[in-house]
Enzyme design. Structure first.
Site, PDB file in Angstrom:
ATOM      1  N   GLU A 281      29.686   9.807 -12.584  1.00  0.00           N
ATOM      2  CA  GLU A 281      30.021  11.227 -12.507  1.00  0.00           C
ATOM      3  C   GLU A 281      28.905  12.031 -11.833  1.00  0.00           C
ATOM      4  OE1 GLU A 281      32.760  13.247 -13.260  1.00  0.00           O
ATOM      5  OE2 GLU A 281      33.607  11.243 -13.066  1.00  0.00           O
ATOM      6  N   ASN A 282      27.668  11.783 -12.233  1.00  0.00           N
ATOM      7  CA  ASN A 282      26.567  12.604 -11.730  1.00  0.00           C
ATOM      8  C   ASN A 282      26.284  12.406 -10.249  1.00  0.00           C
ATOM      9  OD1 ASN A 282      26.077  13.986 -14.116  1.00  0.00           O
ATOM     10  ND2 ASN A 282      24.589  12.490 -14.864  1.00  0.00           N
TER      11      ASN A 282
ATOM     12  N   GLN B 279      28.587   7.964 -16.964  1.00  0.00           N
ATOM     13  CA  GLN B 279      27.799   9.167 -16.692  1.00  0.00           C
ATOM     14  C   GLN B 279      27.136   9.082 -15.322  1.00  0.00           C
ATOM     15  OE1 GLN B 279      25.277   8.970 -20.206  1.00  0.00           O
ATOM     16  NE2 GLN B 279      26.305  10.738 -21.093  1.00  0.00           N
TER      17      GLN B 279
ATOM     18  N   ALA C  92      18.633  20.265 -17.813  1.00  0.00           N
ATOM     19  CA  ALA C  92      17.917  20.874 -18.944  1.00  0.00           C
ATOM     20  C   ALA C  92      18.174  20.120 -20.241  1.00  0.00           C
ATOM     21  CB  ALA C  92      18.286  22.350 -19.091  1.00  0.00           C
TER      22      ALA C  92
ATOM     23  N   TRP D 269      12.768  16.181 -12.662  1.00  0.00           N
ATOM     24  CA  TRP D 269      13.363  15.611 -13.856  1.00  0.00           C
ATOM     25  C   TRP D 269      14.040  16.695 -14.679  1.00  0.00           C
ATOM     26  CZ3 TRP D 269      11.332  16.916 -18.766  1.00  0.00           C
ATOM     27  CH2 TRP D 269      10.020  17.445 -18.788  1.00  0.00           C
TER      28      TRP D 269
ATOM     29  N   GLY E 218      19.482  10.521 -15.963  1.00  0.00           N
ATOM     30  CA  GLY E 218      19.494   9.424 -16.925  1.00  0.00           C
ATOM     31  C   GLY E 218      20.918   9.217 -17.386  1.00  0.00           C
TER      32      GLY E 218
ATOM     33  N   TYR F  38       7.209   5.059 -21.277  1.00  0.00           N
ATOM     34  CA  TYR F  38       8.579   5.159 -21.787  1.00  0.00           C
ATOM     35  C   TYR F  38       8.866   3.993 -22.725  1.00  0.00           C
ATOM     36  CZ  TYR F  38       9.357   8.546 -17.977  1.00  0.00           C
ATOM     37  OH  TYR F  38       9.282   9.616 -17.117  1.00  0.00           O
TER      38      TYR F  38
ATOM     39  N   SER G 240       2.774  14.115 -11.296  1.00  0.00           N
ATOM     40  CA  SER G 240       3.824  14.728 -12.106  1.00  0.00           C
ATOM     41  C   SER G 240       3.253  15.888 -12.894  1.00  0.00           C
ATOM     42  CB  SER G 240       4.423  13.692 -13.075  1.00  0.00           C
ATOM     43  OG  SER G 240       5.411  14.283 -13.904  1.00  0.00           O
TER      44      SER G 240
ATOM     45  N   TRP H  38      13.810   7.439 -18.762  1.00  0.00           N
ATOM     46  CA  TRP H  38      13.104   8.106 -19.846  1.00  0.00           C
ATOM     47  C   TRP H  38      14.092   8.413 -20.972  1.00  0.00           C
ATOM     48  CZ3 TRP H  38      13.236  13.846 -20.553  1.00  0.00           C
ATOM     49  CH2 TRP H  38      12.410  14.278 -21.594  1.00  0.00           C
TER      50      TRP H  38
END
Length: 336
Positions: free
Chosen positions: A296-297, A293, A210, A206, A287, A55, A153, A22
């Site tokens: 790392e996440n 990224q 934030a 999701w 995402g 999306y 959702s 997204w």
């Protein structure tokens, strides 16, 4: 490597870190970069991918399908969604009518280059269509082999209970809800999570960071960093705006740095690990606009945050946390 969790009471396992596209694929980042992010996810052990037909107005599904082409399909778990208008946006190009669901699944499968999706999700609740019609259409999608499970959702607790009752009657596996959830946005805790536990659903959440606020990169009294979501005029800035306008919230987020340091985590890793402490959360969707990224996440997978640090996070954030269960109902339009 990323660990797996069961989705609801089903036998389906998903990676507790899910790669979602997204606001990125077909929108914020170029296709080559998007594909590199998908490869980084696969390299990190992520096998579960979340998207939706809306999306980038179907482009995100196409990019994901191309990026996953050639992968062993049984080794992947692909989730997509239906509800919001796509294409020419005619009267029946939206919602959860039987017509829209049965036509939309075929379009999604074609774009994703697959014969089935693992979980087909109602992207919002449709107040303009009888729930019986919606659930029967989802049951038919499952019986046709085009989806293995169904999910929703941003449904309220009452909507989840009503949908689950029909799913049992129709003998269709209803396994998940996909809500917004983070340290700052906890509206599901009082009602949605208990209802989901009762009905055998997990949360696939999701925006665990934030929309980037919990990374700590947005500083009080300073403009959003160049190239960040806070400067994205394609939708990102609008989504993050409510947090960036709250100076006190941004100040309190900065006070979480010692907690992250104590755990040896980045701020983003702390935020993702935090949502995974909830035992009704099966997975957190991340995402990425850059492959690094992703790498790392995923380090948030398998992290345990001690109770005393969870309490410290609550104390730091205080009344900056949004908890009102009524916020969930606001996310579904009253009319199409």
């Amino acid at each position: 490597m990323v660990t797996y969790r069961h989705l609801g009471r089903s036998g389906l396992q998903v990676t507790e870190i899910i790669y979602g596209n997204w606001l990125t694929h077909g929108s914020q980042v170029e296709n080559d970069t998007a594909k590199a992010c998908v490869r980084a996810a696969l390299d990190a052990g992520i096998t579960t991918f979340d998207t939706a037909d809306v999306y980038a107005n179907t482009v995100a599904e196409s990019v994901l399908g191309e990026a996953l082409a050639g992968m062993r399909r049984p080794g992947l778990e692909i989730l997509t969604k239906v509800f919001w208008p796509t294409g020419p946006q005619g009267a029946n190009d939206r919602g959860l009518s039987r017509k829209h669901i049965l036509e939309s699944i075929d379009g999604s499968l074609q774009r994703l280059r697959t014969d089935y999706v693992d979980v087909y999700q109602a992207h919002r609740f449709d107040h303009a269509t009888p729930l019986e019609e919606t659930m029967l259409a989802f049951a038919d999608v499952v019986r046709q082999g085009k989806a293995l499970y169904i999910g929703v959702s941003e449904w309220t607790a009452d909507q989840i209970r009503a949908g689950a009752a029909l799913a049992r009657e129709l003998r269709v596996p209803f396994v998940s809800n996909q809500p917004q959830y983070s340290m700052l946005w906890r509206v599901i805790e009082d009602q949605v999570v208990p209802a989901s536990r009762d009905e055998g659903l997990s949360q696939v959440v999701w925006s665990p960071v934030a929309q980037g606020v919990l990374t700590g990169k947005y500083l009080p009294g300073q403009p959003a960093p160049a190239g960040s979501r806070g400067t994205d005029d394609k939708g990102g800035a609008r989504m993050i705006g409510r947090f960036l306008e709250q100076t006190q919230t941004l100040e309190r987020v900065q006070q979480l740095r010692p907690v992250a340091d104590e755990l040896g985590l980045t701020m983003a890793q702390l935020a993702v690990a935090w949502v995974l402490q909830n035992d009704n959360v099966a997975a957190a969707i991340i995402g990425a606009s850059r492959p690094e990224q992703v790498a790392e996440n995923v380090k948030a997978s398998g992290v345990t945050i001690p109770a005393e640090l969870l309490a410290r996070i609550d104390d730091v954030l205080g009344d900056s946390v949004v908890r009102d269960p009524a916020e969930t109902a606001k996310s579904s339009p009253a009319a199409r």
